[in-house]
Design an enzyme around this catalytic site. Structure first.
Site, PDB file in Angstrom:
ATOM      1  N   PHE A 126       0.836  -1.302   0.129  1.00 27.35           N
ATOM      2  CA  PHE A 126      -0.082  -0.039  -0.161  1.00 27.35           C
ATOM      3  C   PHE A 126       0.900   1.187  -0.095  1.00 27.35           C
ATOM      4  O   PHE A 126       1.865   1.245   0.892  1.00 27.35           O
ATOM      5  CB  PHE A 126      -1.071   0.063   1.028  1.00 27.35           C
ATOM      6  CG  PHE A 126      -2.080   0.799   1.418  1.00 27.35           C
ATOM      7  CD1 PHE A 126      -3.181   0.946   0.672  1.00 27.35           C
ATOM      8  CD2 PHE A 126      -1.716   2.248   1.985  1.00 27.35           C
ATOM      9  CE1 PHE A 126      -3.952   2.094   0.313  1.00 27.35           C
ATOM     10  CE2 PHE A 126      -2.688   3.319   2.068  1.00 27.35           C
ATOM     11  CZ  PHE A 126      -3.829   2.942   1.188  1.00 27.35           C
ATOM     12  N   ASP A 195       2.465  -5.702   8.092  1.00 24.66           N
ATOM     13  CA  ASP A 195       1.245  -5.148   7.927  1.00 24.66           C
ATOM     14  C   ASP A 195      -0.025  -6.078   8.095  1.00 24.66           C
ATOM     15  O   ASP A 195       0.015  -6.568   7.146  1.00 24.66           O
ATOM     16  CB  ASP A 195       1.416  -4.052   6.965  1.00 24.66           C
ATOM     17  CG  ASP A 195       0.191  -3.087   6.791  1.00 24.66           C
ATOM     18  OD1 ASP A 195      -0.979  -3.530   7.339  1.00 24.66           O
ATOM     19  OD2 ASP A 195       0.214  -2.055   6.389  1.00 24.66           O
ATOM     20  N   TYR A 220     -10.513  -0.475  11.276  1.00 22.60           N
ATOM     21  CA  TYR A 220     -11.655  -0.154  10.634  1.00 22.60           C
ATOM     22  C   TYR A 220     -12.105  -1.095   9.523  1.00 22.60           C
ATOM     23  O   TYR A 220     -13.260  -0.896   8.672  1.00 22.60           O
ATOM     24  CB  TYR A 220     -11.861   1.172  10.171  1.00 22.60           C
ATOM     25  CG  TYR A 220     -10.358   1.658   9.346  1.00 22.60           C
ATOM     26  CD1 TYR A 220     -10.492   1.319   8.079  1.00 22.60           C
ATOM     27  CD2 TYR A 220      -9.393   2.316   9.923  1.00 22.60           C
ATOM     28  CE1 TYR A 220      -9.245   1.696   7.395  1.00 22.60           C
ATOM     29  CE2 TYR A 220      -8.261   2.734   9.231  1.00 22.60           C
ATOM     30  CZ  TYR A 220      -8.213   2.266   7.968  1.00 22.60           C
ATOM     31  OH  TYR A 220      -7.296   2.730   7.116  1.00 22.60           O
ATOM     32  N   LYS A 221     -11.352  -2.082   9.246  1.00 19.38           N
ATOM     33  CA  LYS A 221     -11.648  -3.004   8.240  1.00 19.38           C
ATOM     34  C   LYS A 221     -12.449  -4.412   8.784  1.00 19.38           C
ATOM     35  O   LYS A 221     -13.554  -3.984   9.250  1.00 19.38           O
ATOM     36  CB  LYS A 221     -10.748  -3.632   7.356  1.00 19.38           C
ATOM     37  CG  LYS A 221      -9.718  -2.182   6.665  1.00 19.38           C
ATOM     38  CD  LYS A 221      -8.497  -2.765   5.991  1.00 19.38           C
ATOM     39  CE  LYS A 221      -7.651  -1.730   5.698  1.00 19.38           C
ATOM     40  NZ  LYS A 221      -8.313  -0.739   4.542  1.00 19.38           N
ATOM     41  N   ARG A 369     -12.937  -5.037  -6.762  1.00 22.32           N
ATOM     42  CA  ARG A 369     -12.394  -5.750  -5.563  1.00 22.32           C
ATOM     43  C   ARG A 369     -13.588  -5.974  -4.667  1.00 22.32           C
ATOM     44  O   ARG A 369     -14.397  -5.044  -4.139  1.00 22.32           O
ATOM     45  CB  ARG A 369     -11.449  -4.772  -4.818  1.00 22.32           C
ATOM     46  CG  ARG A 369     -10.825  -5.374  -3.794  1.00 22.32           C
ATOM     47  CD  ARG A 369      -9.596  -4.369  -3.166  1.00 22.32           C
ATOM     48  NE  ARG A 369     -10.061  -3.244  -2.378  1.00 22.32           N
ATOM     49  CZ  ARG A 369      -9.640  -2.563  -1.477  1.00 22.32           C
ATOM     50  NH1 ARG A 369      -8.379  -3.037  -0.846  1.00 22.32           N
ATOM     51  NH2 ARG A 369     -10.290  -1.793  -0.599  1.00 22.32           N
TER      52      ARG A 369
END
Length: 398
Positions: A126, A195, A220-221, A369
């Protein structure tokens, strides 16, 4: 009724996690974007209202002690720990993922010691992780070496101080081999920094079991902590006494209220704290994590693989041939909890899907996605998403 829909209904009827769906605020939308922002757990609004009205509104500053505000970072870290295979006392919650990547990577270089002047970073990472790695390299006087995860074992040398890798590729959903890569990194004498943003809450991680040195992740995922909810930092137990954070703050001081001019780090993972915790978002996260109290992560992983298998099967059955290509590995050992489909007109297609009640997301330049959160996504959702995708892509719809 199609054979696939009949199967979906049977799978939902036998799903041991199906009851969890009632613990979230959902509607008729098929929500397949939990890998960007998890759905709202139903217990959160009332808990946040209590934090605002009673703890802040009535108790005010007394809540730092009486409501447990001061100990929230480590207390909530201990709630996350079982989901990533860590013992209590090894995770502290606070700050953003980016800030924690910086702490972990610079801390890893300092732990590595003299003579190691190279940071290896996942070239497919990312973007922010790459930006932070470049800054950490400049700060520590290291050379930055971007390589793909598959190239890591060959890239390691006596110069390598730390390696920063993503457990799951955010674009493709590819799951990287954390145990093998960590072992290779250790064999070279370097430290492994992982990560976990796209794996925590979706699959077993095994931080302690596999000897991971440091790890970071967002909440938050798949952990459903809410937009911008605080991230977390894991520090392996035997590194904690030497972990030297590049962001020493009064909250990580051994005597935070001593107001001393000299810095003495606190013991344990508390060294990862910096400034005053974000109490409102942190306590919303704590309430959100209660949905995990009786959920084994192994059951989540089993359902995740079943959902993604079924989605790929439905896409193969429904979608016109040649219209999409899966970028997500078919092998279970190489798959996270999402499916990425390459599609020439992915941007407009995703907009039409959202208009029709199937929410995923678009990644530039050509990726559709879809994230599968096993706590609230069912098999009928999966069948519907594939069917609507096929209708959206059919020649009759242009």
């Amino acid at each position: 009724m199609s054979e696939l829909l009949v199967r979906a209904e049977k799978l939902d009827a036998s799903d041991e996690l199906a009851a969890k769906r009632a613990e979230f605020v959902l509607d008729e939308t098929v929500y397949l974007d939990g890998n960007s922002l998890g759905a709202l757990p139903a217990a959160v609004p009332d808990r946040v209202a209590d934090v605002v009205r009673r703890q802040w509104g009535a108790l005010r500053i007394r809540s730092w002690e009486e409501s447990g505000w001061w100990t929230a970072p480590e207390r909530i870290g201990d709630r996350i720990a079982p989901l990533v295979g860590a013992a209590a006392g090894r995770i502290v919650v606070g700050d953003s993922t980016s800030v924690n990547v910086f702490k972990a990577l610079v801390g890893a270089v300092r732990l590595a010691g003299e003579g190691r002047d190279e940071i290896v970073v996942d070239a497919t990472t990312f973007p922010t992780d790459g930006y932070i790695a470049e800054s950490a390299a400049r700060l520590t006087g290291c050379t930055l070496r971007p390589v793909t995860p598959a190239e890591v074992p060959e890239a390691l040398s006596a110069r390598t101080a730390a390696v920063l890798l993503n457990h799951v590729d955010y674009r493709t959903g590819r799951l990287h081999d954390l145990p093998a890569l960590t072992a290779a990194i250790h064999a070279s004498g370097a430290l492994a920094v992982w990560d976990l943003c796209h794996s925590a809450g979706a699959l077993p991680v095994g931080l302690d079991e596999h000897g991971v040195d440091l790890a970071v992740g967002c909440t938050y995922k798949y952990l459903n902590g809410g937009p911008g909810s605080p991230a977390y930092l894991y520090v392996r137990h035997d590194h904690q006494a030497r972990f030297d954070s590049p962001l020493p703050g009064w909250n990580s001081h051994a005597e935070p209220f001593g107001m001393r001019t000299d810095y003495e780090p606190a013991a344990g993972a508390l060294r990862g704290r910096v400034g005053t915790p974000d109490i409102l978002s942190m306590l919303a996260l704590e309430a959100a994590l209660e949905v995990w109290d009786d959920v084994p992560i192994e059951a989540v992983r089993a359902k995740s693989l079943a959902l993604t298998d079924f989605f790929l099967e439905c896409v193969a059955e429904y979608v016109p041939p040649g219209r999409v290509e899966s970028l997500t590995p078919a092998a279970h050992a190489e798959r996270g909890s999402q499916v990425a489909l390459r599609c020439d007109d992915a941007g407009p297609v995703m907009k039409r899907l959202i208009e029709r009640g199937v929410v995923g997301d678009f990644r530039h330049p050509d990726v559709l996605r879809f994230g599968f959160t096993p706590l609230y996504v069912g098999f009928a959702d999966v069948e519907r998403a594939a069917r609507v995708l096929a209708e959206t892509l059919s020649p009759a719809r242009g």
